[in-house]
Design an enzyme around this catalytic site. Structure first.
Site, PDB file in Angstrom:
ATOM      1  N   LYS A 139       0.856  -1.191   0.000  1.00 18.65           N
ATOM      2  CA  LYS A 139       0.000   0.000   0.000  1.00 18.65           C
ATOM      3  C   LYS A 139       0.892   1.240   0.000  1.00 18.65           C
ATOM      4  CE  LYS A 139      -4.306   1.237   2.328  1.00 18.65           C
ATOM      5  NZ  LYS A 139      -5.046   1.086   3.591  1.00 18.65           N
TER       6      LYS A 139
HETATM    7  C1  E4P Z   1      -8.209   2.360   3.433  1.00 22.40           C
HETATM    8  O1  E4P Z   1      -7.597   1.393   3.054  1.00 22.40           O
HETATM    9  C2  E4P Z   1      -8.137   2.927   4.774  1.00 22.40           C
HETATM   10  O2  E4P Z   1      -7.581   1.963   5.648  1.00 22.40           O
HETATM   11  C3  E4P Z   1      -9.463   3.241   5.379  1.00 22.40           C
HETATM   12  O3  E4P Z   1     -10.548   2.797   4.624  1.00 22.40           O
HETATM   13  C4  E4P Z   1      -9.583   4.573   6.015  1.00 22.40           C
HETATM   14  O4  E4P Z   1     -10.862   4.709   6.567  1.00 22.40           O
HETATM   15  P1  E4P Z   1     -11.237   5.763   7.693  1.00 22.40           P
HETATM   16  O5  E4P Z   1     -11.586   7.044   7.017  1.00 22.40           O
HETATM   17  O6  E4P Z   1     -12.433   5.144   8.358  1.00 22.40           O
HETATM   18  O7  E4P Z   1     -10.042   5.882   8.590  1.00 22.40           O
END
Ligand code: E4P
Length: 218
Positions: free
Chosen positions: A87
């Site tokens: 990522k």
């Molecule tokens: C994406 O991969 C992130 O981990 C995630 O969806 C972030 O979400 P949040 O806005 O609930 O922190």
């Protein structure tokens, strides 16, 4: 649409996996910290534990923000387990790293996508997934679903293979709307996934069926 769970909590991952509908997992540094996972070795071991629960892609995020650092960290992460997806944040150096990984056939998830231009750039670099954060856009009075819809159109126009991974999902209707738009994947909390099963008429109907059966068999 594939279902990923957005957590580093092993119990929740196991519970979603046991439901038989889980296709993968996404994590991020905040989610790892929330579980109290700190220190490089503990973090790497935790990714392996997640990969051993779920037979599907597991996104593990790099911390470096320079090209060389991202490539170095991404290679360590990818070597942990065949399920790992590296990522990488949507920054210029990240685009270069995605291109490098794409040339080596290492899967990537370009994270922190908040505009169609960013999604276009990540697809051109060869990202396997892009993560538009729909809940965080909604939080600031923007339209997260409209973004996902526009990215869908752009990717279809040019037959990009990059998969739209709708992220920052907050509730079950986000999931339903993402499916209706044609997002390839959604990642959300266990609570939103489980809430899909709930309907008051289902509960009332089941109660009635069981009561009628009990009456007939008493
Ligand atoms: C994406 O991969 C992130 O981990 C995630 O969806 C972030 O979400 P949040 O806005 O609930 O922190």
């Amino acid at each position: 649409m594939k279902f990923f769970i957005d957590t580093a909590n092993l119990q929740e991952i196991q519970e979603a996996n046991d439901m038989g509908i889980l296709d993968g997992v996404t994590t991020n540094p905040s989610l790892m910290a929330k579980e109290g996972i700190t220190g490089l070795n503990n973090i790497l071991n935790h990714y392996v534990k997640i990969c051993e629960i779920v037979d599907g892609p597991v996104s593990a995020e790099v911390i470096a923000t320079d090209f060389e650092g991202m490539v170095r960290e991404g290679e360590v992460l990818y070597d942990l387990h065949p399920n790992i997806v590296v990522k990488i944040p949507m920054i210029t150096e990240g685009i270069k790293a995605i291109r490098t990984f794409s040339q080596k056939n290492i899967p990537t998830n370009c994270t922190l996508i908040f505009s169609s231009g960013q999604a276009l750039l990540a697809a051109k670099a060869g990202a396997t997934y892009i993560s538009p954060f729909l809940g965080r856009l909604d939080d600031v009075s923007s339209d997260g679903l409209a973004l996902i819809s526009e990215i869908r159109t752009i990717y279809d126009n040019y037959a990009f293979n990059t998969q739209i991974l709708a992220a920052s999902v907050r509730h079950p209707m986000h999931i339903v709307h993402c499916a209706s738009i044609g997002a390839d994947v959604m990642t959300g909390p266990l609570s939103a996934i489980k809430a899909l099963a709930k309907h008051p008429l289902t509960d009332i109907g089941l109660q009635q069926f069981l009561a009628d059966h009990a009456k007939g068999n008493s």
